[in-house]
Design an enzyme around this catalytic site. Structure first.
Site, PDB file in Angstrom:
ATOM      1  N   ASP A 157       0.863  -1.185   0.000  1.00  0.00           N
ATOM      2  CA  ASP A 157       0.000   0.000   0.000  1.00  0.00           C
ATOM      3  C   ASP A 157       0.900   1.236   0.000  1.00  0.00           C
ATOM      4  O   ASP A 157       1.059   1.930   1.002  1.00  0.00           O
ATOM      5  CB  ASP A 157      -0.897  -0.028   1.242  1.00  0.00           C
ATOM      6  CG  ASP A 157      -1.771   1.207   1.347  1.00  0.00           C
ATOM      7  OD1 ASP A 157      -2.271   1.481   2.469  1.00  0.00           O
ATOM      8  OD2 ASP A 157      -1.923   1.911   0.329  1.00  0.00           O
ATOM      9  N   SER A 158       1.523   1.466  -1.147  1.00  0.00           N
ATOM     10  CA  SER A 158       2.571   2.496  -1.208  1.00  0.00           C
ATOM     11  C   SER A 158       2.047   3.782  -1.838  1.00  0.00           C
ATOM     12  O   SER A 158       0.988   3.816  -2.457  1.00  0.00           O
ATOM     13  CB  SER A 158       3.723   1.980  -2.083  1.00  0.00           C
ATOM     14  OG  SER A 158       3.327   2.003  -3.449  1.00  0.00           O
TER      15      SER A 158
HETATM   16  N1  SAM Z   1      -3.490   4.727  -0.549  1.00  0.00           N
HETATM   17  C1  SAM Z   1      -2.405   5.634  -0.842  1.00  0.00           C
HETATM   18  C2  SAM Z   1      -2.122   5.681  -2.305  1.00  0.00           C
HETATM   19  O1  SAM Z   1      -2.661   4.849  -3.060  1.00  0.00           O
HETATM   20  O2  SAM Z   1      -1.356   6.571  -2.704  1.00  0.00           O
HETATM   21  C3  SAM Z   1      -1.179   5.225  -0.079  1.00  0.00           C
HETATM   22  C4  SAM Z   1      -1.448   5.076   1.381  1.00  0.00           C
HETATM   23  S1  SAM Z   1      -0.156   5.120   2.482  1.00  0.00           S
HETATM   24  C5  SAM Z   1      -0.326   6.737   3.097  1.00  0.00           C
HETATM   25  C6  SAM Z   1       1.327   5.131   1.524  1.00  0.00           C
HETATM   26  C7  SAM Z   1       2.521   5.034   2.458  1.00  0.00           C
HETATM   27  O3  SAM Z   1       3.664   4.428   1.845  1.00  0.00           O
HETATM   28  C8  SAM Z   1       3.045   6.402   2.967  1.00  0.00           C
HETATM   29  O4  SAM Z   1       2.698   6.563   4.318  1.00  0.00           O
HETATM   30  C9  SAM Z   1       4.563   6.341   2.752  1.00  0.00           C
HETATM   31  O5  SAM Z   1       5.302   6.923   3.816  1.00  0.00           O
HETATM   32  C10 SAM Z   1       4.783   4.846   2.639  1.00  0.00           C
HETATM   33  N2  SAM Z   1       6.030   4.437   1.980  1.00  0.00           N
HETATM   34  C11 SAM Z   1       6.594   4.968   0.863  1.00  0.00           C
HETATM   35  N3  SAM Z   1       7.750   4.335   0.578  1.00  0.00           N
HETATM   36  C12 SAM Z   1       7.928   3.364   1.538  1.00  0.00           C
HETATM   37  C13 SAM Z   1       8.927   2.372   1.784  1.00  0.00           C
HETATM   38  N4  SAM Z   1      10.005   2.257   0.981  1.00  0.00           N
HETATM   39  N5  SAM Z   1       8.776   1.554   2.854  1.00  0.00           N
HETATM   40  C14 SAM Z   1       7.682   1.666   3.674  1.00  0.00           C
HETATM   41  N6  SAM Z   1       6.693   2.595   3.499  1.00  0.00           N
HETATM   42  C15 SAM Z   1       6.826   3.427   2.429  1.00  0.00           C
END
Ligand code: SAM
Length: 284
Positions: A157-158
């Site tokens: 879910d990135s």
């Molecule tokens: N539903 C949303 C979308 O489709 O854009 C995404 C939800 S969630 C907020 C996405 C999360 O991925 C963010 O909180 C971000 O910090 C996290 N994220 C990005 N890269 C990451 C990584 N390499 N490892 C772990 N989390 C990561």
């Protein structure tokens, strides 16, 4: 004269979406991204990361149910689930409701997303309260390498494939996901819009085709995401999401997902099918 305030996401160089602002609630620069919480007339409080809409209390249920339940209800015994990203807690909420899930681990790189989601989006962040849940603040790209043959389901879910999330769309990462899954495990990733980022869908499909025996694309409708039509891609070592018994799907009190939508979401429009015929991939 009353002046309206608006918050705008630039979705592409040629497309923007704007929301009329009731109140700017919070803004900060975390170690990884710009984070903002804005209360809007149309969608209530909205979470933005690097000026992209992440989630809001009005339409979040579509995304969180659909990224979670198609795989969870395809796998016969999804006891151990990993979420990479997902810092707003919505995917954890859907996983925790599932009767077959015993353990859910979330690996989110930015602890500030978790803290602000708990503060401003309690309806979404309630997933953090479940006793099934373990939260790790770390880079999912690093974490996945440290776990082999462990998980039944891995949900990615990135954010969009920029910044810390870019590596979550790479072939190396997907190979590590495959290794972290049990011998009958499944992964699912959010794979953007067929209208505005078709190349991402083609890339993920082709990359996963070279790693998993079964790859399936499905879609759902999320009004605050670019174009409103969103996709998810499943990589499966054994089970086919098209071959589920609707009668066997537990009722987890959903607002979008249901057994008919599970199956219907896998039926693709012709222009989306076309994206799966190209052999193009991208470098992340
Ligand atoms: N539903 C949303 C979308 O489709 O854009 C995404 C939800 S969630 C907020 C996405 C999360 O991925 C963010 O909180 C971000 O910090 C996290 N994220 C990005 N890269 C990451 C990584 N390499 N490892 C772990 N989390 C990561």
């Amino acid at each position: 004269m009353k002046t309206d305030l608006w918050v705008t996401e630039k979705q592409t160089d040629d497309v923007k979406i704007s929301f009329r602002v009731k109140e700017f609630l919070h803004e900060e620069k975390t170690d990884f991204q710009h984070l903002a919480v804005v209360d809007t007339y149309a969608y209530g409080p909205m979470l933005f990361l690097d000026n992209c809409v992440m989630t809001n209390i009005k339409d979040e249920f579509v995304y969180h149910e659909m990224i979670s339940l198609v795989a969870l209800n395809t796998h016969p015994n999804p006891q151990n689930v990993l979420v990479i990203g997902g810092g707003d807690g919505g995917v954890l909420r859907e996983i925790s409701k599932h009767p077959k899930v015993e353990k859910a681990t979330l690996v989110e790189i930015d602890g500030q997303v978790i803290e602000n989601s708990k503060k401003y989006f309690p309806e979404i962040a309630e997933g953090f309260k479940s006793p099934k849940v373990k939260v790790i603040v770390d880079d999912g790209i690093k974490y996945i390498k440290e776990n082999k043959n462990t998980f039944d389901i891995i949900i990615i879910d990135s954010t969009d494939p920029i910044g810390p999330a870019a590596g979550l769309f790479s072939a190396e990462f997907y190979k590590n996901v495959y290794a972290a899954l049990k011998e009958d495990g499944m992964m699912v990733a959010q794979t953007e819009s067929p209208f505005l980022e078709p190349e991402i869908i083609t890339h993920v499909n082709n990359t996963l085709q070279g790693i998993f025996p079964l790859v399936k694309l499905y879609h759902a409708y999320i009004p605050t995401y670019p174009s409103g039509m969103w996709t998810f891609t499943i990589g499966s070592k054994k089970y086919n999401p098209e071959q589920v018994d609707p009668a066997g799907i537990p009722d987890t009190n959903t607002r979008y997902y249901n057994p008919e939508i599970h199956l219907a979401s896998l039926v693709l429009p012709n222009f989306v099918k076309q994206l799966l015929t190209s052999k193009e991939t991208m470098n992340f």
